[in-house]
Design an enzyme around this catalytic site. Sequence first.
Site, PDB file in Angstrom:
ATOM      1  N   ASN A  19       0.924  -1.218  -0.104  1.00  0.00           N
ATOM      2  CA  ASN A  19      -0.090   0.149   0.096  1.00  0.00           C
ATOM      3  C   ASN A  19       0.932   1.266  -0.101  1.00  0.00           C
ATOM      4  OD1 ASN A  19      -1.621   2.079   1.751  1.00  0.00           O
ATOM      5  ND2 ASN A  19      -3.027   0.815   1.052  1.00  0.00           N
ATOM      6  N   CYS A  40      -6.932   8.082   1.749  1.00  0.00           N
ATOM      7  CA  CYS A  40      -6.605   8.052   3.381  1.00  0.00           C
ATOM      8  C   CYS A  40      -6.897   9.442   3.906  1.00  0.00           C
ATOM      9  CB  CYS A  40      -5.219   7.795   3.871  1.00  0.00           C
ATOM     10  SG  CYS A  40      -5.091   7.874   5.537  1.00  0.00           S
ATOM     11  N   GLY A  78     -14.807  -3.140   4.537  1.00  0.00           N
ATOM     12  CA  GLY A  78     -15.464  -2.319   5.240  1.00  0.00           C
ATOM     13  C   GLY A  78     -16.308  -3.129   6.275  1.00  0.00           C
ATOM     14  N   GLY A  79     -16.072  -3.033   7.651  1.00  0.00           N
ATOM     15  CA  GLY A  79     -16.926  -3.943   8.462  1.00  0.00           C
ATOM     16  C   GLY A  79     -16.974  -5.116   8.479  1.00  0.00           C
ATOM     17  N   THR A 110     -10.762  -3.484  10.667  1.00  0.00           N
ATOM     18  CA  THR A 110     -10.771  -3.296  11.999  1.00  0.00           C
ATOM     19  C   THR A 110     -11.075  -4.865  12.873  1.00  0.00           C
ATOM     20  OG1 THR A 110     -11.839  -1.322  11.426  1.00  0.00           O
ATOM     21  CG2 THR A 110     -12.229  -2.319  13.767  1.00  0.00           C
TER      22      THR A 110
END
EC number: 1.3.-.-
Length: 307
Positions: free
Chosen positions: A101, A131, A244-245, A267
């Site tokens: 990244n 970001c 995402g989640g 996360t």
Amino acid sequence: MNNVDLSVDLNGLKLKNPVTVASGTFGFGREFIDYIDLNNLGGIMVKGLTLEERKGNPVPRVAETPMGMLNSVGLQNPGVRYFIKNELPFLKQYDTKVIANINGNTIEEYCRIADMLSKTSVDSLELNISCPNVKEGGVSFGRDADMVYKVTKKVRENSDKHLIVKLSPNVTDIKEISLAAEKAGADCLSLINTLIGMAINIDREETILARGMGGLSGPAIKPVAVRMVYEVFNTVTIPVIGMGGIMDYKDAIEFFLAGATAISIGTGNLIDPTLSIEVLKGIEEHLICKGYRSINEIKGKVNIPSK
């Protein structure tokens, strides 16, 4: 157990399975070797790299939210040269794809990093133009379609590596942004990055994060991410990595049905370091239960009843 084909092709980058781990949540892999076998992952998106070492933002730079977390870490990392010398050899011991990244404050910085990594054994570059935690660079590149095109095209010209462009959700029209990246030469898209958010301490009457705002991640953003993956899948012809989640295999299946070819866990790694492997097992069991022979059979298969 029935034989299920979990391999996917991200437009030239072939993964043995569709489960990757998102940049910024998995370090350089070393932090997780006591919990999982890195060989079992489809790919590792390493911590975001900058041209020089970056100390990151002042603390506090992380805040818990009811359905996730805010972070304003600020791309703390040892710099691309350190990564090439010290971290990449470690990662290449494992049978998984290494995705670097990259981040820059200018197009020239992106190109210099891409050029340096092109001479290494990394398998792909993930161009982080989204970001929201860095004062210069990220947000301005990712929000404007013309700038997305310019930075992607320049990086494409400076590297023959497989190129993923990571998209920001903090835009008016994700479809326009995705088309710009595709037109400029992206091989694949990853989305979404964090949503910009804020948390306030009502007793001190000040923001919890030292810089005020940060990136919201975790379960709260999943419906937004699934919607954007669906929109982008139906807009571009190149593959999409959805993120995402994702907290369990059911979340991952939603992304595949929306059009993702692969998924990335972020996360969730911070909550359960074994989550990526549990999600992979759940995906396989789900496919077997539903009678599918390949993960690719469910890609984009979602039905909207009223259509």
